[in-house]
Every structure is written in structure tokens, then in C-alpha cells.
Motif scaffolding. Structure first.
Motif, PDB file in Angstrom:
ATOM      1  N   UNK A  12      33.981  49.730  23.448  1.00  0.00           N
ATOM      2  CA  UNK A  12      33.092  49.814  24.621  1.00  0.00           C
ATOM      3  C   UNK A  12      33.963  49.027  25.844  1.00  0.00           C
ATOM      4  N   UNK A  13      34.038  49.288  26.927  1.00  0.00           N
ATOM      5  CA  UNK A  13      34.821  48.519  27.948  1.00  0.00           C
ATOM      6  C   UNK A  13      33.749  47.814  28.584  1.00  0.00           C
ATOM      7  N   UNK A  14      34.291  46.455  28.872  1.00  0.00           N
ATOM      8  CA  UNK A  14      33.438  45.568  29.903  1.00  0.00           C
ATOM      9  C   UNK A  14      32.460  45.010  28.938  1.00  0.00           C
ATOM     10  N   UNK A  15      32.104  43.748  29.566  1.00  0.00           N
ATOM     11  CA  UNK A  15      31.025  42.861  28.947  1.00  0.00           C
ATOM     12  C   UNK A  15      29.542  43.569  29.298  1.00  0.00           C
ATOM     13  N   UNK A  16      29.516  44.268  30.348  1.00  0.00           N
ATOM     14  CA  UNK A  16      28.182  44.713  30.816  1.00  0.00           C
ATOM     15  C   UNK A  16      28.075  45.974  29.849  1.00  0.00           C
ATOM     16  N   UNK A  17      28.680  46.593  28.927  1.00  0.00           N
ATOM     17  CA  UNK A  17      28.407  47.656  28.041  1.00  0.00           C
ATOM     18  C   UNK A  17      28.234  47.032  26.737  1.00  0.00           C
ATOM     19  N   UNK A  18      28.176  45.679  26.560  1.00  0.00           N
ATOM     20  CA  UNK A  18      27.953  45.127  25.152  1.00  0.00           C
ATOM     21  C   UNK A  18      26.680  45.299  24.592  1.00  0.00           C
ATOM     22  N   UNK A  19      25.670  45.249  25.439  1.00  0.00           N
ATOM     23  CA  UNK A  19      24.187  45.538  24.849  1.00  0.00           C
ATOM     24  C   UNK A  19      24.105  46.829  24.358  1.00  0.00           C
ATOM     25  N   UNK A  20      24.467  47.849  25.166  1.00  0.00           N
ATOM     26  CA  UNK A  20      24.420  48.930  24.564  1.00  0.00           C
ATOM     27  C   UNK A  20      25.322  49.459  23.451  1.00  0.00           C
ATOM     28  N   UNK A  21      26.530  48.720  23.310  1.00  0.00           N
ATOM     29  CA  UNK A  21      27.234  48.967  22.143  1.00  0.00           C
ATOM     30  C   UNK A  21      26.449  48.348  20.892  1.00  0.00           C
ATOM     31  N   UNK A  22      25.796  47.076  21.075  1.00  0.00           N
ATOM     32  CA  UNK A  22      25.044  46.577  20.124  1.00  0.00           C
ATOM     33  C   UNK A  22      23.929  47.471  19.586  1.00  0.00           C
ATOM     34  N   UNK A  23      23.195  48.014  20.724  1.00  0.00           N
ATOM     35  CA  UNK A  23      22.017  48.915  20.197  1.00  0.00           C
ATOM     36  C   UNK A  23      22.647  50.310  19.625  1.00  0.00           C
ATOM     37  N   UNK A  24      23.793  50.828  19.893  1.00  0.00           N
ATOM     38  CA  UNK A  24      24.352  51.957  19.410  1.00  0.00           C
ATOM     39  C   UNK A  24      24.691  51.904  17.840  1.00  0.00           C
ATOM     40  N   UNK A  25      25.363  50.421  17.869  1.00  0.00           N
ATOM     41  CA  UNK A  25      25.696  50.115  16.385  1.00  0.00           C
ATOM     42  C   UNK A  25      24.548  50.336  15.256  1.00  0.00           C
ATOM     43  N   UNK A  26      23.410  49.639  15.779  1.00  0.00           N
ATOM     44  CA  UNK A  26      22.321  49.796  14.919  1.00  0.00           C
ATOM     45  C   UNK A  26      21.594  51.303  14.693  1.00  0.00           C
ATOM     46  N   UNK A  27      22.040  52.320  15.607  1.00  0.00           N
ATOM     47  CA  UNK A  27      21.434  53.544  15.520  1.00  0.00           C
ATOM     48  C   UNK A  27      22.380  54.514  15.176  1.00  0.00           C
ATOM     49  N   UNK A  28      23.598  54.080  14.644  1.00  0.00           N
ATOM     50  CA  UNK A  28      24.692  54.927  14.034  1.00  0.00           C
ATOM     51  C   UNK A  28      25.372  55.677  15.116  1.00  0.00           C
ATOM     52  N   UNK A  29      25.330  55.251  16.408  1.00  0.00           N
ATOM     53  CA  UNK A  29      26.140  55.858  17.469  1.00  0.00           C
ATOM     54  C   UNK A  29      27.731  55.521  17.506  1.00  0.00           C
ATOM     55  N   UNK A  30      28.112  54.754  16.673  1.00  0.00           N
ATOM     56  CA  UNK A  30      29.666  54.270  16.933  1.00  0.00           C
ATOM     57  C   UNK A  30      30.240  54.969  15.847  1.00  0.00           C
ATOM     58  N   UNK A  31      31.498  55.000  15.677  1.00  0.00           N
ATOM     59  CA  UNK A  31      32.512  55.523  14.828  1.00  0.00           C
ATOM     60  C   UNK A  31      33.241  54.457  14.606  1.00  0.00           C
ATOM     61  N   UNK A  32      33.736  53.886  13.543  1.00  0.00           N
ATOM     62  CA  UNK A  32      34.535  52.991  13.126  1.00  0.00           C
ATOM     63  C   UNK A  32      33.975  51.566  13.690  1.00  0.00           C
ATOM     64  N   UNK A  33      34.750  50.491  13.863  1.00  0.00           N
ATOM     65  CA  UNK A  33      34.394  49.205  13.911  1.00  0.00           C
ATOM     66  C   UNK A  33      34.075  48.969  15.461  1.00  0.00           C
ATOM     67  N   UNK A  34      33.046  48.711  15.894  1.00  0.00           N
ATOM     68  CA  UNK A  34      32.319  48.556  17.376  1.00  0.00           C
ATOM     69  C   UNK A  34      33.050  47.312  17.937  1.00  0.00           C
ATOM     70  N   UNK A  35      33.983  47.580  18.923  1.00  0.00           N
ATOM     71  CA  UNK A  35      34.598  46.392  19.668  1.00  0.00           C
ATOM     72  C   UNK A  35      33.943  46.554  21.132  1.00  0.00           C
ATOM     73  N   UNK A  36      33.689  45.386  21.878  1.00  0.00           N
ATOM     74  CA  UNK A  36      33.649  45.312  23.090  1.00  0.00           C
ATOM     75  C   UNK A  36      34.678  44.741  23.764  1.00  0.00           C
ATOM     76  N   UNK A  37      35.540  45.511  24.644  1.00  0.00           N
ATOM     77  CA  UNK A  37      37.001  44.903  25.280  1.00  0.00           C
ATOM     78  C   UNK A  37      36.380  44.205  26.559  1.00  0.00           C
ATOM     79  N   UNK A  38      36.412  43.011  26.696  1.00  0.00           N
ATOM     80  CA  UNK A  38      35.964  42.204  28.028  1.00  0.00           C
ATOM     81  C   UNK A  38      37.135  41.928  28.840  1.00  0.00           C
ATOM     82  N   UNK A  39      38.224  42.288  28.545  1.00  0.00           N
ATOM     83  CA  UNK A  39      39.446  41.825  29.294  1.00  0.00           C
ATOM     84  C   UNK A  39      40.788  42.297  28.665  1.00  0.00           C
ATOM     85  N   UNK A  40      41.632  42.959  29.667  1.00  0.00           N
ATOM     86  CA  UNK A  40      42.959  43.255  29.044  1.00  0.00           C
ATOM     87  C   UNK A  40      44.094  42.214  28.767  1.00  0.00           C
ATOM     88  N   UNK A  41      44.730  42.227  27.672  1.00  0.00           N
ATOM     89  CA  UNK A  41      45.741  41.232  27.446  1.00  0.00           C
ATOM     90  C   UNK A  41      46.890  41.095  28.500  1.00  0.00           C
TER      91      UNK A  41
END
Length: 183
Positions: A154-183
């Protein structure tokens, strides 16, 4: 890392044993078609988990030797009915129970006694000291392509909440990661 270390420490798997792993509910196609698992199902879509576990009888002809539990609830309850005598259960998570007002009870606990099933829960903290050994073991397999992993980014800190909720509802595939900045 927790799953790898805990699975080996708690279950001590041996060649030829029948292993059932419960995990993310939304990855059936990925598990069967990309990773080559014998079978997979979404526990949220099954009405009779006991019948579902008996369906692939060729996979568990005499019952399940090892159950790696990340789901809990009805899935754990159904698995207890299908465990082999002296089976082992490693409990690493209970994703189906975390956000319920009233967690589901386990009705088939007597099978733990009747079948002499060993059940052990564990946490990341129990095996953190093995992290360097884990990396030494797993990284060569990843580099050789023998272990494949999937990240749901999930791109950006602002998408973190939705990513967390999706994790508990089985919406993600694989390890859920929130990318807050590019290296």
C-alpha cells in the motif's frame, strides 16, 4: 520468521507427515496456481469446514499430523476433528478472532485429550534470537528462487489504516507492507 522458527521448534516435522497450514483467506488462486500447493480454500467461504477438510482425502488419508494455525475459531475447531492421534498443533495467530466482540469458543477440545494432541502457542518474542539463523537459512533459497514470497504494498502513510483493516478482512495477498517513502 516467527512462523518458520515456531513451526520447526513446536512441530518437529518429519518427512511423510501430513501438514495443514491455515493463514490468509484470500490467497487460494496464488497458493494453488503459482506456488503449487495440492489444495487450498478460503475458510470464510466454506459452510462446513469439517467436510472441507475431509474433501481432499488423498491429502490427509489418516488425518492431519501437523496443523499450523494462524486463524483459530471455527477452523481450529474443525481441524481438531480431523487430527491424527499424537498430532501437533502450533498456534501462531487467531486472525478470525481478533476483532470479534465475543470470540468463538472451541467445541472439540475433547479431541485434544482423546487423540493426545500436543498444542502449543508461540509468539515472535519466543524466537527473535533465531533471526540471524533464519536469514542464513532462508536468504539463499530466496536468491535461488526456491522460496518465493509476495508482498501487498500500500503506497503512502495515508493508506495505512485501510491496509490494516484489509489485513483483518483477508483483502491482502502476501505480506502487507505500507510504503511511506522511497529509498
Amino acid at each position: 520468521m516467527t512462523a518458520y522458527a515456531g513451526f520447526h521448534e513446536v512441530c518437529s516435522p518429519k518427512k511423510g507427515e501430513y501438514v495443514f497450514v491455515s493463514a490468509a483467506s484470500g490467497a487460494v488462486d496464488l497458493l494453488k496456481n503459482r506456488f503449487g500447493f495440492d489444495d487450498a480454500f478460503n475458510y470464510n467461504e466454506e459452510h462446513d469446514l469439517d467436510a472441507t477438510l475431509k474433501r481432499p482425502i488423498q491429502y490427509f488419508p489418516e488425518g492431519i499430523d501437523i496443523y499450523f494455525d494462524n486463524v483459530g475459531g471455527k477452523t481450529l475447531d474443525a481441524v481438531l476433528l480431523n487430527m491424527r492421534t499424537h498430532g501437533r498443533v502450533a498456534v501462531c495467530g487467531m486472525i478470525s478472532q481478533y476483532n470479534l466482540d465475543q470470540p468463538e469458543g472451541i467445541k472439540n477440545m475433547m479431541h485434544i485429550m482423546f487423540k493426545r494432541i500436543h498444542v502449543k502457542g508461540f509468539s515472535f518474542y519466543d524466537y527473535h534470537h533465531l533471526y540471524p539463523k533464519f536469514l542464513d537459512t532462508v536468504l539463499p533459497y530466496i536468491k535461488e528462487g526456491k522460496i518465493v514470497y509476495v508482498e501487498d504494498i500500500a503506497e503512502g502513510l495515508e493508506s495505512g489504516s485501510a491496509a490494516l483493516v484489509g489485513l483483518f478482512k483477508g483483502r491482502n495477498i502476501g505480506k502487507q507492507v505500507v510504503a511511506v517513502a522511497q529509498e
